[in-house]
Design an enzyme around this catalytic site. Structure first.
Site, PDB file in Angstrom:
ATOM      1  CG  HIS A  77      -1.911  -1.150   1.202  1.00  0.00           C
ATOM      2  ND1 HIS A  77      -2.725  -1.437   2.284  1.00  0.00           N
ATOM      3  CD2 HIS A  77      -2.176  -2.100   0.263  1.00  0.00           C
ATOM      4  CE1 HIS A  77      -3.443  -2.528   2.008  1.00  0.00           C
ATOM      5  NE2 HIS A  77      -3.123  -2.930   0.786  1.00  0.00           N
ATOM      6  CG  HIS A 234      -7.347  -3.277  -2.214  1.00  0.00           C
ATOM      7  ND1 HIS A 234      -6.833  -2.229  -1.492  1.00  0.00           N
ATOM      8  CD2 HIS A 234      -6.616  -4.367  -1.862  1.00  0.00           C
ATOM      9  CE1 HIS A 234      -5.842  -2.652  -0.732  1.00  0.00           C
ATOM     10  NE2 HIS A 234      -5.686  -3.951  -0.931  1.00  0.00           N
ATOM     11  CG  ASP A 238      -3.037  -5.122  -3.119  1.00  0.00           C
ATOM     12  OD1 ASP A 238      -2.734  -4.195  -2.345  1.00  0.00           O
ATOM     13  OD2 ASP A 238      -3.774  -6.067  -2.775  1.00  0.00           O
ATOM     14  CG  HIS A 261       0.369  -9.349  -2.698  1.00  0.00           C
ATOM     15  ND1 HIS A 261       0.273  -8.027  -3.054  1.00  0.00           N
ATOM     16  CD2 HIS A 261      -0.544  -9.545  -1.717  1.00  0.00           C
ATOM     17  CE1 HIS A 261      -0.652  -7.439  -2.308  1.00  0.00           C
ATOM     18  NE2 HIS A 261      -1.157  -8.341  -1.491  1.00  0.00           N
TER      19      HIS A 261
END
Length: 305
Positions: A77, A234, A238, A261
């Site tokens: 973030h 979101h 990321d 991720h």
């Protein structure tokens, strides 16, 4: 030219997974310094460059580790905020193992960064230009980087929970798009997953205020969603943060389907493993203005709110 912060900024909070109090300070840094974390609570070498080859765990968040085994986790973030504000160099002092989660988005970071202001610190701005498509897959999930004149993110998700369902968003990241469209979108999770993570010693700092918690067709967090498609926004946030670990802005299109991720990091590793797939280029002023964060200013922040 490369940029850095005009003055230091500080953040206090708790880590999402460890639940430990933490203070983090963003400090100005010179040209070619890059983004580097410094664990000031440990003896010895606490410096960890925020780079793709320092990532050692990216299952639930992005964790980087130096050669002495010192780690910092949940960096995505703040990395997204730095990318979205156009900060190329910063030293990030932190007195714990995890970046504070704050409200679960990048907005609190962006607000203080823009309030502090940016300064040019000299040095040529380089970007990673994608020359040919590179793709990684894991079952139904996949991610790809392909040539494009500027960074664009195209993301799709598909959840059985009706509160999320299928969502897709495609967005060019130039002209302050991150600040206007993505920065305030919060991390999200299923209620059942929260219970499982907490039984395994994770998500100990999670609350209904710093994450969007869903249960089937219900949004349990007070106030509901900030955007109807907050979940996919979101995921794009990321992705932007994880892509900054390339070591500079990217000129290319990122396409992700159920990606996360770990897959974004695998994609960067695949790119750098193929010298024919990329090149580093020095950006002229016109090209530099297409990078995320170029020209972002406080009025744009207020417009987003």
């Amino acid at each position: 030219m490369q940029t850095s912060l005009a003055k230091p900024v500080s953040f206090d909070g708790v880590g999402l997974h460890k639940g430990q109090p933490v203070r983090m300070r963003l400090l100005p840094a010179p040209a070619d310094h890059g983004i580097v974390f410094n664990r000031v609570d440990v003896a010895g070498n606490g410096l960890i460059p925020a780079l793709w080859n320092k990532v050692t765990n990216a299952r639930l968040c992005t964790l980087i580790e130096n050669e002495d085994g010192i780690t910092v986790s949940t960096i995505e973030h703040i990395m997204a905020a730095l990318a979205g504000c156009g900060v190329h160099n910063a030293l990030i002092e932190i007195d714990g193992p995890e970046v504070p989660i704050l409200d679960g988005s990048s907005a609190p970071f962006v607000e203080k960064i823009l309030a502090a202001g940016l300064v040019e610190v000299g040095g040529q701005l380089r970007a990673l230009r994608i020359l040919r498509p590179v793709e990684v897959r894991d079952g139904a999930a996949w991610a790809r980087l392909e040539p494009n004149h500027a960074l664009e993110i195209d993301f799709s998700i598909d959840f059985t929970d009706r509160a999320i369902g299928q969502q897709r968003k495609r967005l060019g990241m130039s002209n302050g798009a991150f600040v206007r469209e993505l920065m305030d979108s919060r991390t999200f999770c299923r209620r059942a997953d929260v219970e499982m993570m907490q039984k395994n010693g994770l998500a100990l700092g999670g609350t209904y205020e710093n994450a969007v918690v869903i249960d089937g067709d219900k949004v349990l967090s007070p106030g509901g969603l900030r955007h109807k498609d907050e979940a996919v926004r979101h995921k794009m946030l990321d992705a932007l943060g994880d892509l900054l670990l390339a070591g500079g802005p990217i000129l290319g299109r990122y396409v992700g389907n159920r990606s996360g991720h770990a897959m974004t990091n695998s994609l960067l590793r695949a790119v750098f493993a193929n010298p024919a797939a990329y090149e580093w280029v020095v950006l002229d002023s016109d090209a530099a203005h297409t990078t995320p964060g170029a020209g972002v200013c406080v009025p744009q922040l207020f417009a987003a709110q």
